[in-house]
Design a protein around this motif. Structure first.
Motif, PDB file in Angstrom:
ATOM      1  N   ILE B  78     -11.005 -17.557  -8.737  1.00  0.00           N
ATOM      2  CA  ILE B  78     -10.516 -17.346  -9.959  1.00  0.00           C
ATOM      3  C   ILE B  78      -9.394 -18.547 -10.421  1.00  0.00           C
ATOM      4  O   ILE B  78      -8.335 -17.958 -10.150  1.00  0.00           O
ATOM      5  CB  ILE B  78     -10.270 -16.053 -10.758  1.00  0.00           C
ATOM      6  CG1 ILE B  78     -11.499 -15.154 -10.723  1.00  0.00           C
ATOM      7  CG2 ILE B  78      -9.928 -16.076 -12.316  1.00  0.00           C
ATOM      8  CD1 ILE B  78     -11.351 -13.802 -10.503  1.00  0.00           C
ATOM      9  N   PHE B  81      -5.706 -17.955 -11.880  1.00  0.00           N
ATOM     10  CA  PHE B  81      -4.885 -16.997 -10.961  1.00  0.00           C
ATOM     11  C   PHE B  81      -4.588 -17.659  -9.696  1.00  0.00           C
ATOM     12  O   PHE B  81      -3.552 -17.285  -9.242  1.00  0.00           O
ATOM     13  CB  PHE B  81      -5.281 -15.531 -11.073  1.00  0.00           C
ATOM     14  CG  PHE B  81      -5.383 -14.893 -12.243  1.00  0.00           C
ATOM     15  CD1 PHE B  81      -4.194 -14.951 -13.168  1.00  0.00           C
ATOM     16  CD2 PHE B  81      -6.485 -14.540 -12.879  1.00  0.00           C
ATOM     17  CE1 PHE B  81      -4.189 -14.155 -14.178  1.00  0.00           C
ATOM     18  CE2 PHE B  81      -6.434 -13.894 -14.187  1.00  0.00           C
ATOM     19  CZ  PHE B  81      -5.281 -13.742 -14.964  1.00  0.00           C
ATOM     20  N   SER B 132      10.887  -5.457  -8.291  1.00  0.00           N
ATOM     21  CA  SER B 132       9.506  -4.652  -8.387  1.00  0.00           C
ATOM     22  C   SER B 132       8.545  -5.705  -8.990  1.00  0.00           C
ATOM     23  O   SER B 132       7.178  -5.182  -8.832  1.00  0.00           O
ATOM     24  CB  SER B 132       9.881  -3.678  -9.426  1.00  0.00           C
ATOM     25  OG  SER B 132      10.138  -4.167 -10.713  1.00  0.00           O
ATOM     26  N   ILE B 133       8.741  -6.915  -9.341  1.00  0.00           N
ATOM     27  CA  ILE B 133       7.735  -7.808  -9.891  1.00  0.00           C
ATOM     28  C   ILE B 133       7.147  -8.683  -8.733  1.00  0.00           C
ATOM     29  O   ILE B 133       6.397  -9.423  -8.691  1.00  0.00           O
ATOM     30  CB  ILE B 133       8.035  -8.478 -10.999  1.00  0.00           C
ATOM     31  CG1 ILE B 133       9.189  -9.482 -10.880  1.00  0.00           C
ATOM     32  CG2 ILE B 133       8.239  -7.605 -12.540  1.00  0.00           C
ATOM     33  CD1 ILE B 133       9.340 -10.479 -12.017  1.00  0.00           C
ATOM     34  N   VAL B 135       5.690  -8.019  -6.324  1.00  0.00           N
ATOM     35  CA  VAL B 135       4.104  -7.656  -5.683  1.00  0.00           C
ATOM     36  C   VAL B 135       3.174  -8.369  -6.442  1.00  0.00           C
ATOM     37  O   VAL B 135       1.914  -8.689  -5.989  1.00  0.00           O
ATOM     38  CB  VAL B 135       4.004  -5.948  -5.853  1.00  0.00           C
ATOM     39  CG1 VAL B 135       4.292  -5.468  -7.336  1.00  0.00           C
ATOM     40  CG2 VAL B 135       2.727  -5.637  -5.052  1.00  0.00           C
ATOM     41  N   TYR B 136       3.453  -9.022  -7.721  1.00  0.00           N
ATOM     42  CA  TYR B 136       2.306  -9.659  -8.521  1.00  0.00           C
ATOM     43  C   TYR B 136       1.856 -10.865  -7.796  1.00  0.00           C
ATOM     44  O   TYR B 136       0.436 -10.930  -7.775  1.00  0.00           O
ATOM     45  CB  TYR B 136       2.701  -9.887  -9.858  1.00  0.00           C
ATOM     46  CG  TYR B 136       2.792  -8.794 -10.878  1.00  0.00           C
ATOM     47  CD1 TYR B 136       1.703  -8.130 -10.956  1.00  0.00           C
ATOM     48  CD2 TYR B 136       4.207  -8.298 -11.127  1.00  0.00           C
ATOM     49  CE1 TYR B 136       1.639  -7.149 -11.944  1.00  0.00           C
ATOM     50  CE2 TYR B 136       4.016  -7.214 -11.793  1.00  0.00           C
ATOM     51  CZ  TYR B 136       3.043  -6.543 -12.432  1.00  0.00           C
ATOM     52  OH  TYR B 136       3.009  -5.686 -13.388  1.00  0.00           O
ATOM     53  N   ALA B 139      -0.722  -9.510  -4.904  1.00  0.00           N
ATOM     54  CA  ALA B 139      -1.776  -8.922  -5.279  1.00  0.00           C
ATOM     55  C   ALA B 139      -2.669  -9.792  -6.114  1.00  0.00           C
ATOM     56  O   ALA B 139      -4.004  -9.948  -5.906  1.00  0.00           O
ATOM     57  CB  ALA B 139      -1.436  -7.891  -6.525  1.00  0.00           C
ATOM     58  N   MET B 140      -2.117 -10.750  -6.702  1.00  0.00           N
ATOM     59  CA  MET B 140      -2.964 -11.784  -7.524  1.00  0.00           C
ATOM     60  C   MET B 140      -3.548 -12.932  -6.602  1.00  0.00           C
ATOM     61  O   MET B 140      -4.652 -13.135  -6.812  1.00  0.00           O
ATOM     62  CB  MET B 140      -2.009 -12.517  -8.376  1.00  0.00           C
ATOM     63  CG  MET B 140      -2.978 -13.205  -9.978  1.00  0.00           C
ATOM     64  SD  MET B 140      -1.685 -13.992 -10.878  1.00  0.00           S
ATOM     65  CE  MET B 140      -0.910 -12.742 -11.705  1.00  0.00           C
ATOM     66  N   TRP B 143      -6.304 -11.048  -5.050  1.00  0.00           N
ATOM     67  CA  TRP B 143      -7.513 -10.737  -5.797  1.00  0.00           C
ATOM     68  C   TRP B 143      -8.289 -12.334  -6.427  1.00  0.00           C
ATOM     69  O   TRP B 143      -9.553 -12.197  -6.247  1.00  0.00           O
ATOM     70  CB  TRP B 143      -7.226  -9.750  -7.056  1.00  0.00           C
ATOM     71  CG  TRP B 143      -8.252  -9.701  -8.051  1.00  0.00           C
ATOM     72  CD1 TRP B 143      -9.391  -8.786  -8.015  1.00  0.00           C
ATOM     73  CD2 TRP B 143      -8.461 -10.596  -9.185  1.00  0.00           C
ATOM     74  NE1 TRP B 143      -9.914  -8.971  -9.154  1.00  0.00           N
ATOM     75  CE2 TRP B 143      -9.460  -9.882  -9.968  1.00  0.00           C
ATOM     76  CE3 TRP B 143      -7.781 -11.591  -9.894  1.00  0.00           C
ATOM     77  CZ2 TRP B 143      -9.901 -10.209 -11.146  1.00  0.00           C
ATOM     78  CZ3 TRP B 143      -8.152 -12.024 -11.147  1.00  0.00           C
ATOM     79  CH2 TRP B 143      -9.373 -11.710 -11.901  1.00  0.00           C
ATOM     80  N   LEU B 151      -8.738 -10.121  -0.444  1.00  0.00           N
ATOM     81  CA  LEU B 151      -8.559  -8.908  -1.301  1.00  0.00           C
ATOM     82  C   LEU B 151      -8.112  -7.763  -0.494  1.00  0.00           C
ATOM     83  O   LEU B 151      -7.120  -7.032  -1.020  1.00  0.00           O
ATOM     84  CB  LEU B 151      -9.913  -8.517  -1.898  1.00  0.00           C
ATOM     85  CG  LEU B 151     -10.086  -7.260  -2.774  1.00  0.00           C
ATOM     86  CD1 LEU B 151      -9.218  -7.755  -4.087  1.00  0.00           C
ATOM     87  CD2 LEU B 151     -11.291  -6.822  -2.933  1.00  0.00           C
ATOM     88  N   GLY B 154      -4.151  -8.307  -0.141  1.00  0.00           N
ATOM     89  CA  GLY B 154      -3.459  -8.074  -1.338  1.00  0.00           C
ATOM     90  C   GLY B 154      -3.397  -6.648  -1.516  1.00  0.00           C
ATOM     91  O   GLY B 154      -2.206  -6.234  -2.012  1.00  0.00           O
ATOM     92  N   LEU B 155      -4.334  -5.818  -1.417  1.00  0.00           N
ATOM     93  CA  LEU B 155      -4.363  -4.312  -1.520  1.00  0.00           C
ATOM     94  C   LEU B 155      -3.458  -4.060  -0.876  1.00  0.00           C
ATOM     95  O   LEU B 155      -2.508  -3.066  -1.241  1.00  0.00           O
ATOM     96  CB  LEU B 155      -5.766  -3.924  -1.194  1.00  0.00           C
ATOM     97  CG  LEU B 155      -6.915  -4.052  -2.533  1.00  0.00           C
ATOM     98  CD1 LEU B 155      -8.152  -3.394  -1.987  1.00  0.00           C
ATOM     99  CD2 LEU B 155      -6.360  -3.441  -3.711  1.00  0.00           C
ATOM    100  N   SER B 158       0.181  -4.601  -1.698  1.00  0.00           N
ATOM    101  CA  SER B 158       0.596  -4.016  -3.123  1.00  0.00           C
ATOM    102  C   SER B 158       0.987  -2.637  -2.770  1.00  0.00           C
ATOM    103  O   SER B 158       1.985  -1.975  -3.312  1.00  0.00           O
ATOM    104  CB  SER B 158      -0.275  -4.298  -4.436  1.00  0.00           C
ATOM    105  OG  SER B 158      -1.637  -4.329  -3.993  1.00  0.00           O
ATOM    106  N   ALA B 159      -0.098  -2.067  -2.067  1.00  0.00           N
ATOM    107  CA  ALA B 159       0.271  -0.419  -1.765  1.00  0.00           C
ATOM    108  C   ALA B 159       1.394  -0.446  -0.960  1.00  0.00           C
ATOM    109  O   ALA B 159       2.344   0.544  -1.206  1.00  0.00           O
ATOM    110  CB  ALA B 159      -0.872   0.115  -0.959  1.00  0.00           C
ATOM    111  N   ILE B 162       4.752  -1.097  -3.272  1.00  0.00           N
ATOM    112  CA  ILE B 162       5.085  -0.085  -4.146  1.00  0.00           C
ATOM    113  C   ILE B 162       5.583   1.199  -3.428  1.00  0.00           C
ATOM    114  O   ILE B 162       6.604   1.813  -3.676  1.00  0.00           O
ATOM    115  CB  ILE B 162       3.774   0.598  -5.178  1.00  0.00           C
ATOM    116  CG1 ILE B 162       3.205  -0.651  -5.629  1.00  0.00           C
ATOM    117  CG2 ILE B 162       4.082   1.535  -5.758  1.00  0.00           C
ATOM    118  CD1 ILE B 162       1.739  -0.063  -6.385  1.00  0.00           C
TER     119      ILE B 162
END
Lengths: 175, 406
Positions: B78, B81, B132-133, B135-136, B139-140, B143, B151, B154-155, B158-159, B162
């Motif tokens: 995509i 992103f 805290s930001i 992770v974007y 993750a992005m 994805w 993917l 990324g998962l 992010s897990a 967090i």
């Protein structure tokens, strides 16, 4: 002058991002623009000298809740759907009516309607002591842990109950 | 003499941003070559040794290579992103540097210039917010690549971020209990000794909050996705995880982001636990700037240079420890990582906060004033807690092998 400019920049980016967020079909785009909204709102909090609220807004909403949203969307792989939420002319009509009514009320306020006499457009709130004397956290922490301690504890118990409930609901019965 | 104001303040801030950003990017360059050299040393090989003396110019060669290489765009990606993700990977680590104090104030003819880009009143909360930001980006990237490996990376990323963010934030609460303020310069001042003004601890927080440093360091390792916590890019399972589909400069930006993150975390460790820019056993550099602009101590130009050097040395040492750990410890399994985060770190940090709070309550009840004895009592308490913790940890009770789990 510069403060006015900053306020307009933050509000413009907040409103624009909010509109984009609502109108996108792709959920990941929506999440990202919602994060932009939170950052713009945090910027406005900063200009109101509400530094703590600004930081907490970014930490909780920008850094935790939105990441969880993104995580779930990624996990379910919803990102590639092209479905519209708002379907048919009826949905458009209802949405449009609400938008026009809301914008009309706002315009009335800015022109100076009589209904809003009680609301002040100029910031005339005075902190009991300046930020220099108290710091940023103390004006929030001190009342929270003295005057409102019961409320705080009750909220804590409520949250604990919610956590236990969430764990209970998601736990497999066989275990 | 007060702080710089008006036009001089704007000019000083612009110069500081430019200089600190340049120094940071140069440090990232240096860190990449140092890491490869350390890897070579630990694995008993030469490391890069062809370009320039001792291979020191290898970074520049790599940079040129990355710029002139072809950028690929996967068909499934995509687009927006996919391009945005590398930027988001660099951004948080670099803007975090805004609230880190690098040295003692520099006196100029327009007033003194603090060696910090923005002395934010919410210093500590700003660090948490921007951290805290982070992770974007990961993750992005995972994805938007449109690939299963990405993917999964990324998962995982992010897990993991967090989970460890909670422990990271909580591990600093005892520090805030001791300092009583969240401004980063104030945290540094409290670790120095002063004869005038409000009392301080005259001791680096590594002693009174030894376990806090341990928790912060472990969570920091997890936050930067470095070994033993580099599950998002575990190359044996996920090719290279979230940046599998990236090539050329976009890939390079992830690497720059990672090293910038390492340097930032090292700088935070320095500020929070290693006295910031304080030079040990020397009272001359104890300069405190209060939030209303008054200065305790005598700032001079050469003191600024010395303290900047002190800060750089400490940060570099912490970065080297990061690299040393990377080439020493094996990677966790994913369930072990999550167990460590949620079932061990979180509880241990919470208990630690409680114990420290009660000890502080006890010390204040006895009537010992804030100072060196106060810190020493906390140090003893920390030693006892550390003994208990390190005896409990790694007994197979919390982090289990797969066989025992089934």
């Amino acid at each position: 002058m510069s403060e006015n400019f900053l306020f307009q920049a933050f509000s413009a980016s907040a409103i624009l991002a909010a509109v984009i967020m609502v109108t996108r079909k792709n959920p990941v785009t929506a999440v990202i623009f919602l994060v932009v909204v939170f950052f713009s709102v945090s910027g406005m909090f900063l200009m109101l000298d509400a530094h703590y609220v600004a930081a907490i807004n970014v930490i909780l909403y920008g850094g935790a809740i939105m990441v969880l949203f993104l995580f779930v969307i990624m996990l379910l792989n919803l990102g590639h759907t092209k479905q519209k939420d708002l379907k048919g002319p009826m949905g458009g009509l209802v949405g449009g009516t609400i938008a026009v009514a809301f914008l009309g009320t706002l315009t009335q306020f800015f022109i100076g309607g009589s209904e809003f006499e009680g609301m002040s457009r100029q910031g005339d709130v005075q902190l009991p002591l300046g930020l220099e004397q108290q710091g940023v956290i103390a004006p929030i922490a001190r009342p929270l842990f003295t005057d409102y301690i019961i409320v705080l504890e009750v909220t804590g118990i409520l949250l604990l109950t919610a956590i236990v409930g969430a764990i209970f609901l998601t736990k497999k019965r066989s275990v | 003499m007060g702080p710089v104001t008006g036009g001089a303040f704007v000019v000083a801030t612009i110069i500081k941003v430019a200089v600190f950003f340049t120094v940071m990017m140069l440090s990232v360059m240096l860190a990449t070559i140092v890491e490869r050299k350390i890897a070579g040393f630990i694995q008993d090989r030469s490391g890069p040794n062809r370009v320039g003396p001792w291979g020191a110019l290898q970074v520049i060669a790599d940079g040129i290579k990355n710029i002139i290489k072809e950028e690929t765009m996967p068909a499934q990606a995509i687009r927006q992103f996919f391009v945005l993700a590398p930027v988001l990977a660099i951004l948080p680590a670099t803007i975090l540097f805004a609230v880190i104090p690098f040295g003692s104030p520099l006196p100029t003819q327009w007033g003194f210039v603090e060696m910090i880009v923005a002395d934010a009143s919410i210093g500590f909360l700003y660090i948490l917010a921007i951290g805290s930001i982070g992770v974007y980006g990961i993750a992005m990237a995972g994805w938007s690549s449109g690939s299963k490996y990405s993917l999964l990376g990324g998962l995982r990323g992010s897990a993991q971020m967090i989970s460890y963010e909670v422990a990271l934030a909580l591990s600093l609460v005892p520090l805030i209990l001791l300092v009583g303020d969240v401004r980063a310069p104030e945290i540094v001042s409290m670790q120095q000794g002063f004869t005038a003004g409000a009392p301080t601890y005259s001791m680096w927080f590594v002693f009174p909050l030894f376990l806090g440093l341990f928790f912060f360091f472990v969570s920091g390792l997890a936050e930067t996705n470095r070994l033993p916590f580099d599950l998002p890019e575990a190359e044996a399972e996920l090719v290279t995880g979230y940046h599998t589909e990236y090539s050329a400069m976009k890939f390079s930006m992830f690497m720059i982001g990672e090293f910038a993150h390492v340097i930032t975390v090292a700088a935070l460790v320095t500020v929070f636990f290693l006295g910031g820019w304080d030079i040990p056993f020397w009272a001359g550099d104890n300069i405190r700037v209060l939030s209303d602009g008054t200065v305790i101590g005598e700032p001079t130009g050469w003191k600024t240079i010395l303290t900047l050097g002190s800060f750089s040395i400490k940060t570099s040492l912490v970065v080297v420890v990061f690299m040393w750990i990377r080439w020493t410890l094996p990677r966790f399994r994913y369930d072990q990582l999550m167990d460590l985060g949620w079932k061990f770190m979180l509880e241990a940090v919470t208990v630690y906060i409680l114990v420290i709070a009660f000890v502080i309550l006890g010390i204040e009840a006895v009537g010992i004033p804030v100072g060196i004895w106060y810190a020493l009592i906390l140090f003893v308490v920390n030693l006892l807690l550390a003994l208990m913790l390190f005896f409990m940890i790694d007994r197979g009770a919390i982090i289990r092998g797969a066989a025992r789990k089934i």
